[in-house]
Enzyme design. Structure first.
Site, PDB file in Angstrom:
ATOM      1  N   ASP A 121       0.858  -1.184   0.000  1.00  0.00           N
ATOM      2  CA  ASP A 121       0.000   0.000   0.000  1.00  0.00           C
ATOM      3  C   ASP A 121       0.892   1.231   0.000  1.00  0.00           C
ATOM      4  O   ASP A 121       2.001   1.206   0.553  1.00  0.00           O
ATOM      5  CB  ASP A 121      -0.896   0.014   1.236  1.00  0.00           C
ATOM      6  CG  ASP A 121      -2.003  -1.036   1.179  1.00  0.00           C
ATOM      7  OD1 ASP A 121      -2.372  -1.461   0.076  1.00  0.00           O
ATOM      8  OD2 ASP A 121      -2.502  -1.416   2.248  1.00  0.00           O
ATOM      9  N   ASP A 137      -6.971  -1.602  -4.456  1.00  0.00           N
ATOM     10  CA  ASP A 137      -8.003  -1.226  -3.484  1.00  0.00           C
ATOM     11  C   ASP A 137      -8.989  -0.230  -4.100  1.00  0.00           C
ATOM     12  O   ASP A 137     -10.194  -0.287  -3.825  1.00  0.00           O
ATOM     13  CB  ASP A 137      -7.381  -0.616  -2.231  1.00  0.00           C
ATOM     14  CG  ASP A 137      -6.529  -1.594  -1.447  1.00  0.00           C
ATOM     15  OD1 ASP A 137      -6.716  -2.813  -1.595  1.00  0.00           O
ATOM     16  OD2 ASP A 137      -5.658  -1.122  -0.687  1.00  0.00           O
TER      17      ASP A 137
END
Length: 171
Positions: A121, A137
């Protein structure tokens, strides 16, 4: 995309290209962010910040790698199955496109879990301290929200009845 084969080809190629874009951004995050401090895009608002996420969205359920891989396997089977049952009419174009993005997001994060054991991330809204996230995501979140909107405001029950998930008995 007038045939089922053409439609499934679109699903496969679209999914692969979008998942590849996700993996490219994660490679860039590993290469340029991993050993560095956060890189501000808009100071105090949005930054690029490397994070190894061993959970799900928003860092929930940390360490449940095999659970997520199993759930992804189910998604990777169910979505193409439903997609293959959708009519080819223009009315279902948005639903088919939504399926491509959802599938690409699931695949992108699954690739991370298989190869690295965690999901990379790197997008961080520091202004609101929003959990760090990635391109996959975004695909999953936006497509899930779009699916909600499509189901409640665009498609009617008679539209959804056209998706033949089970064989109907001849009468």
């Amino acid at each position: 995309m007038k045939t089922k084969k053409g439609s499934l080809f679109f699903l496969a190629i679209g999914t692969i290209l979008l998942a590849a874009l996700d993996q490219l951004t994660k490679w860039a995050a590993i290469t340029y962010l991993k050993e560095n401090l956060a890189f501000p895009i808009i100071k105090g608002v949005f930054e690029l910040s490397y994070l190894e996420n061993r959970g799900s969205a928003f860092g929930l359920m940390q360490g449940k790698r095999y659970f997520f891989l199993a759930m992804t396997a189910v998604v990777l089977i169910i979505i193409p199955y439903i997609y293959s049952k959708m009519p080819l009419s223009p009315r279902f174009r948005l639903l088919r496109l939504d399926a491509v993005f959802f599938l690409a997001g699931a695949l992108g994060n699954a690739i991370d879990r298989v190869i690295r054991g965690y999901v990379v991330d790197f997008f961080y809204f520091s202004l609101i301290d929003f959990p760090v996230f990635n391109v996959a995501d975004i695909y999953v979140s936006v497509s899930a929200f779009a699916l909600f909107l499509l189901m409640f405001f665009y498609y009617k029950e008679e539209d959804l009845n056209q998706i033949e998930l089970t064989r109907r008995k001849s009468e």
